[in-house]
Design an enzyme around this catalytic site. Sequence first.
Site, PDB file in Angstrom:
ATOM      1  N   HIS A   1      15.503  -5.666   1.612  1.00 26.74           N
ATOM      2  CA  HIS A   1      15.184  -6.817   2.457  1.00 26.74           C
ATOM      3  C   HIS A   1      16.457  -7.548   2.896  1.00 26.74           C
ATOM      4  O   HIS A   1      16.931  -8.440   2.192  1.00 26.74           O
ATOM      5  CB  HIS A   1      14.274  -7.784   1.705  1.00 26.74           C
ATOM      6  CG  HIS A   1      12.868  -7.308   1.561  1.00 26.74           C
ATOM      7  ND1 HIS A   1      11.859  -7.689   2.413  1.00 26.74           N
ATOM      8  CD2 HIS A   1      12.301  -6.460   0.669  1.00 26.74           C
ATOM      9  CE1 HIS A   1      10.724  -7.112   2.050  1.00 26.74           C
ATOM     10  NE2 HIS A   1      10.968  -6.359   0.993  1.00 26.74           N
TER      11      HIS A   1
ATOM     12  N   ASN B   1      11.382  -4.831  -2.970  1.00 27.64           N
ATOM     13  CA  ASN B   1      10.001  -4.861  -3.446  1.00 27.64           C
ATOM     14  C   ASN B   1       9.305  -3.606  -2.939  1.00 27.64           C
ATOM     15  O   ASN B   1       8.744  -3.601  -1.852  1.00 27.64           O
ATOM     16  CB  ASN B   1       9.272  -6.108  -2.942  1.00 27.64           C
ATOM     17  CG  ASN B   1       7.780  -6.024  -3.195  1.00 27.64           C
ATOM     18  OD1 ASN B   1       7.328  -5.284  -4.072  1.00 27.64           O
ATOM     19  ND2 ASN B   1       7.000  -6.760  -2.423  1.00 27.64           N
TER      20      ASN B   1
ATOM     21  N   CYS C   1      11.809  -1.578   4.344  1.00 23.53           N
ATOM     22  CA  CYS C   1      10.826  -1.419   3.274  1.00 23.53           C
ATOM     23  C   CYS C   1       9.719  -0.441   3.685  1.00 23.53           C
ATOM     24  O   CYS C   1       9.974   0.748   3.798  1.00 23.53           O
ATOM     25  CB  CYS C   1      10.280  -2.784   2.869  1.00 23.53           C
ATOM     26  SG  CYS C   1       9.635  -2.839   1.188  1.00 23.53           S
ATOM     27  N   PHE C   2       8.500  -0.910   3.935  1.00 26.16           N
ATOM     28  CA  PHE C   2       7.429  -0.020   4.394  1.00 26.16           C
ATOM     29  C   PHE C   2       7.842   0.671   5.693  1.00 26.16           C
ATOM     30  O   PHE C   2       7.508   1.840   5.927  1.00 26.16           O
ATOM     31  CB  PHE C   2       6.151  -0.843   4.599  1.00 26.16           C
ATOM     32  CG  PHE C   2       4.875  -0.044   4.521  1.00 26.16           C
ATOM     33  CD1 PHE C   2       4.398   0.438   3.311  1.00 26.16           C
ATOM     34  CD2 PHE C   2       4.141   0.216   5.656  1.00 26.16           C
ATOM     35  CE1 PHE C   2       3.206   1.157   3.231  1.00 26.16           C
ATOM     36  CE2 PHE C   2       2.952   0.931   5.595  1.00 26.16           C
ATOM     37  CZ  PHE C   2       2.488   1.408   4.383  1.00 26.16           C
TER      38      PHE C   2
ATOM     39  N   GLU D   1      16.734  -9.781   5.110  1.00 27.57           N
ATOM     40  CA  GLU D   1      16.494 -11.184   5.477  1.00 27.57           C
ATOM     41  C   GLU D   1      16.770 -12.123   4.302  1.00 27.57           C
ATOM     42  O   GLU D   1      16.931 -13.333   4.486  1.00 27.57           O
ATOM     43  CB  GLU D   1      15.069 -11.373   5.990  1.00 27.57           C
ATOM     44  CG  GLU D   1      14.003 -11.481   4.944  1.00 27.57           C
ATOM     45  CD  GLU D   1      13.629 -10.163   4.302  1.00 27.57           C
ATOM     46  OE1 GLU D   1      12.923 -10.168   3.280  1.00 27.57           O
ATOM     47  OE2 GLU D   1      14.042  -9.092   4.819  1.00 27.57           O
TER      48      GLU D   1
ATOM     49  N   GLY E   1       0.785  -1.218   0.000  1.00 23.72           N
ATOM     50  CA  GLY E   1       0.000   0.000   0.000  1.00 23.72           C
ATOM     51  C   GLY E   1       0.823   1.276   0.000  1.00 23.72           C
ATOM     52  O   GLY E   1       2.054   1.266  -0.110  1.00 23.72           O
TER      53      GLY E   1
END
Length: 410
Positions: A356, A304, A262-263, A358, A236
């Site tokens: 990311h 992403n 990220c977000f 991870e 979103g």
Amino acid sequence: MPSGFFDREQTPALLVLEDGRSFRGVSFGAAGEAFGEAVFSTGMSGYQETLTDPSYHRQVVVATAPHIGNTGWNDEDDESSRIWVAGYVVRDLSRVRSNWRSNRSLDDELRSQGVVGIAEIDTRALTRHLRERGAMRVGISTTELDPAKLLAKVRQTPAMAGSDLVADVTLSAAQVLPAVGEKRFTVAAIDLGIKDMTPTRMAERGIEVHLLPASVTLDELTTLSPDGVFFSNGPGDPATADAPMTLLQGVLDAGIPYFGICFGNQIFGRALGFGTYKLKYGHRGINQPVKDLRTGKVEITAQNHGFAVDAPLDKPTATRWGNARVSHICLNDDVVEGLELTDDADNLLAFSVQYHPEAAAGPHDSAYLFDRFVDVMTRRRNGAGDGTGGRAEHNPTQSNPTQSNTDQEN
């Protein structure tokens, strides 16, 4: 081992973009219709982790690698409890699955979860179109094969800009992942669409991870007496995430170390007073180059995201908590890839990255960021600096206890 897709009569399928461009192919996965934002991912492996990443909620993912499905689907590499993509677009669906851990085919898994896919289209042309025109709404259908009629449906669907999707993907109740070995720290991890490998990476470092819904309040969070707070990736528009932003500002007011990805990077940017904006087509894949502005080192990262933080690259910004600055940039387009907050002695108080670490799936260049989080929490507990400002140095030989299964195979 035949997948089953090639053993049954092939069903025509149609893909239509909101600007009217259309592609005809064949159906795989579930029959029906799917709508979302068309985006492309450049990873040559890791499709199972991609499809089960909650950050892809309400997006139709186009695989730029031409051959997809060759390793099938297993029961170990899911990054959440389900497939989150709205639809999947591939050029060439593999006729066989060949992997010792494969339990079923990609086609079988998409069908069982009701996810619509389309194959045998020119994904190179589709990707070039999205790069030139930008990510846009799209529809895939096996039931409506008239482009004009499907286009009308596409244009009735909501755009990603302005969409608040966190409530769709977050936990309904708190969960705890115990530390591996001796417990060293307690971390409150806010689930905005978290991937399973992220708390696993923290647990491997002696962290007891309390996974909390996005609706958690500051009072509920602080009753855990956490040594640190983590905000995850998620789907979103970050401009809609006012409640998480306010929560994070309360965390910073309380002086609790913060790490976001990220977000969580975008929300950190908003909390610090920066804006966010939508990228033309985003960064998605496991081969994105990022530069650490302090060290000059370059990491190859998994990403992403379709939104980014609007912050000055050349100077720090004063905030009520300390000095905020951009720590990482993407070498492809200078998009902000990391932020850090430091005190007057240049000790690290909070930080975030847009990618990311991870690495599921993806490279392990950035695993040291979890060690950096441990260092910041250690310094706060000890009440003193550590000589590095709380920044773990990037050391390729630094311990990384467990690699994802996908990475071990490719």
